[in-house]
Motif scaffolding. Structure first.
Motif, short mmCIF file in Angstrom:
data_model
loop_
_atom_site.label_atom_id
_atom_site.label_comp_id
_atom_site.label_asym_id
_atom_site.label_seq_id
_atom_site.Cartn_x
_atom_site.Cartn_y
_atom_site.Cartn_z
N ARG A 1 1.29 -1.40 0.02
CA ARG A 1 -0.05 -0.56 0.04
C ARG A 1 0.93 1.80 0.41
NH1 ARG A 1 -3.53 1.10 5.17
NH2 ARG A 1 -2.68 3.08 5.17
N ARG B 1 1.79 2.20 -3.10
CA ARG B 1 1.02 2.86 -4.23
C ARG B 1 0.60 4.27 -3.50
NH1 ARG B 1 -1.96 -2.29 -2.95
NH2 ARG B 1 -2.72 -0.85 -1.52
N GLY C 1 -3.17 6.17 -3.41
CA GLY C 1 -3.18 5.19 -5.11
C GLY C 1 -3.84 4.19 -5.12
N LYS D 1 -5.32 0.63 -6.10
CA LYS D 1 -4.99 -0.86 -6.06
C LYS D 1 -5.02 -1.63 -7.31
CE LYS D 1 -6.93 -2.28 -1.49
NZ LYS D 1 -7.80 -2.99 -0.74
#
Length: 175
Positions: free
Chosen positions: A33, A36, A172, A174
């Protein structure tokens, strides 16, 4: 764009980190995560015309990785200093780092950790736009960005002297 004697302080909390076994806290890497969200933070900074003149980044792996991913999105070459004082720093210690910044720097970015990052924003923000201050008090999650507008030189910065103009948490997508 900041003009006159005003400066801008951008406080970025590192992106989400992983917790691998047998890895010291200082060496923890970003989680998926975090990998991202950090580029999303960079894109937000570029769109908001909030590209720093100087970055002071903690020496921790997760903050360094956050900066690498943020900087890839900025379309600028920004000097970065990795400063061990930011790791586990209190708001007062972070304020000391900021006060040492050269006067020619107009937009400074600190990349650090909580609770120090959140506490610094709350210490400096004497006023705020919209609900940015309440949101910062409630939570300053990973990848949070606070933008403070400051009067005068860095060396004269005092608690309550800044205006908190933004508090965002870019995320961001997924895959």
């Amino acid at each position: 764009m900041i003009s006159g004697s005003f400066r801008r302080l951008v406080v970025l909390r590192h992106a989400k980190s992983a917790w691998p076994d047998n890895v010291a806290d200082h060496e923890r890497p970003l989680a998926p995560r975090g990998r991202r969200d950090a580029p999303a933070a960079g894109r937000w900074l570029r769109r908001a015309d909030c590209v720093p003149d100087l970055v002071v980044c903690s020496t921790a792996s997760r903050t360094r990785q956050t900066w690498d991913l943020v900087s890839d999105e900025l379309e600028a070459t920004t000097p970065v200093t990795h400063d061990a004082r930011l790791y586990e720093a209190s708001a007062g210690e972070l304020l000391g780092v900021v006060r040492d910044i050269p006067a020619h720097v107009r937009t400074l970015m600190l990349i650090g950790h909580n609770p120090g990052a959140q506490d610094l924003v709350l210490m400096l923000a004497g006023e705020a736009d919209g609900n940015a201050l309440e949101r910062t008090r409630t939570k300053f999650p990973t990848s949070a960005i606070a933008v403070l507008c400051l009067p005068g030189p860095w060396s004269d910065l005092e608690p309550g002297a800044a205006r908190l103009t933004e508090m965002v948490v870019p995320r961001g997508s997924k895959p």
